[in-house]
Design an enzyme around this catalytic site. Sequence first.
Site, PDB file in Angstrom:
ATOM      1  N   GLY A 117       0.876  -1.275   0.013  1.00 59.28           N
ATOM      2  CA  GLY A 117      -0.168  -0.067   0.007  1.00 59.28           C
ATOM      3  C   GLY A 117       0.597   1.198   0.064  1.00 59.28           C
ATOM      4  O   GLY A 117       1.717   1.191   0.442  1.00 59.28           O
ATOM      5  N   GLN A 154       2.815   9.775   1.178  1.00 62.93           N
ATOM      6  CA  GLN A 154       4.067   9.252   1.175  1.00 62.93           C
ATOM      7  C   GLN A 154       4.841   9.325  -0.120  1.00 62.93           C
ATOM      8  O   GLN A 154       6.016   8.956  -0.018  1.00 62.93           O
ATOM      9  CB  GLN A 154       3.817   7.589   1.281  1.00 62.93           C
ATOM     10  N   CYS A 198       5.998  -0.205   6.976  1.00 63.72           N
ATOM     11  CA  CYS A 198       5.774   0.939   6.274  1.00 63.72           C
ATOM     12  C   CYS A 198       6.631   1.334   5.640  1.00 63.72           C
ATOM     13  O   CYS A 198       7.914   1.453   5.844  1.00 63.72           O
ATOM     14  CB  CYS A 198       5.165   1.962   7.344  1.00 63.72           C
ATOM     15  N   LEU A 199       6.827   1.749   4.330  1.00 66.51           N
ATOM     16  CA  LEU A 199       7.689   2.084   3.377  1.00 66.51           C
ATOM     17  C   LEU A 199       8.196   3.534   3.994  1.00 66.51           C
ATOM     18  O   LEU A 199       9.544   3.951   3.553  1.00 66.51           O
ATOM     19  CB  LEU A 199       7.367   2.435   2.078  1.00 66.51           C
ATOM     20  N   HIS A 237      -4.305   0.802   7.574  1.00 63.06           N
ATOM     21  CA  HIS A 237      -3.094   1.552   7.730  1.00 63.06           C
ATOM     22  C   HIS A 237      -3.052   2.707   6.815  1.00 63.06           C
ATOM     23  O   HIS A 237      -2.444   3.584   7.063  1.00 63.06           O
ATOM     24  CB  HIS A 237      -2.081   0.071   7.289  1.00 63.06           C
ATOM     25  N   GLU A 238      -3.467   2.433   5.573  1.00 60.62           N
ATOM     26  CA  GLU A 238      -3.088   3.577   4.518  1.00 60.62           C
ATOM     27  C   GLU A 238      -4.375   4.692   4.720  1.00 60.62           C
ATOM     28  O   GLU A 238      -3.913   5.965   4.566  1.00 60.62           O
ATOM     29  CB  GLU A 238      -3.446   2.978   2.957  1.00 60.62           C
ATOM     30  N   HIS A 256      -2.695   7.044   7.007  1.00 58.14           N
ATOM     31  CA  HIS A 256      -1.676   7.676   6.553  1.00 58.14           C
ATOM     32  C   HIS A 256      -2.450   9.103   6.042  1.00 58.14           C
ATOM     33  O   HIS A 256      -1.969  10.208   6.107  1.00 58.14           O
ATOM     34  CB  HIS A 256      -1.069   7.115   5.519  1.00 58.14           C
TER      35      HIS A 256
HETATM   36 NI    NI Z   1       2.676   2.956   5.820  1.00 59.87          NI
END
Ligand code: NI
Length: 176
Positions: A47, A52, A94-95, A136-137, A140
Amino acid sequence: MKEDLKIYYYGSPILREKLSELEELPEDFDQLVDDMFELMSHEEGIGLSANQVGKDLRFFVADFSLYKDDGIKRVFINPEILESEGETKDEEGCLSLPDITVNVKRSDKIKVRFRDRNFEEHVEEYSGYLSRVIQHETDHLNGTFMTDRISPLKRKLLDNKLKSIAKMAKQELKQS
Ligand code: NI
């Protein structure tokens, strides 16, 4: 990739913002979505939210191919979790938080309303890991990290790692 997208790390101000709802598809949206999918698969993520990659646009992309045969690559614009049920705990990465994994409590089943990449509205139900990715997304898009959802004690153990990621974010922002 048309645009040189890069991952914004923990510590970048845009990752603490609540992103603006999309009232229509922005110009070059398809290109941005394709570029985000490309970057995400290169980074081996499932994701990726618009902030991000430094964009104040309320949407994220998700690649469910590991978990689902149909509808592999999805775009969720203005996602809204309408209902949630049950509770599960599982590991997340998480990236924007390289080399960190944490166990996070999430709802098990969710019902989510969103618009797809053609701006058509859907209401769908998800459970298990897909539900987790969506939560999760969506976090963000509201400026929340997975590390905000663990106990203060566990977060304290990650303090040094978080600080060094934030330092790296600061340096990258200076360069760009
Ligand atoms: Ni993340």
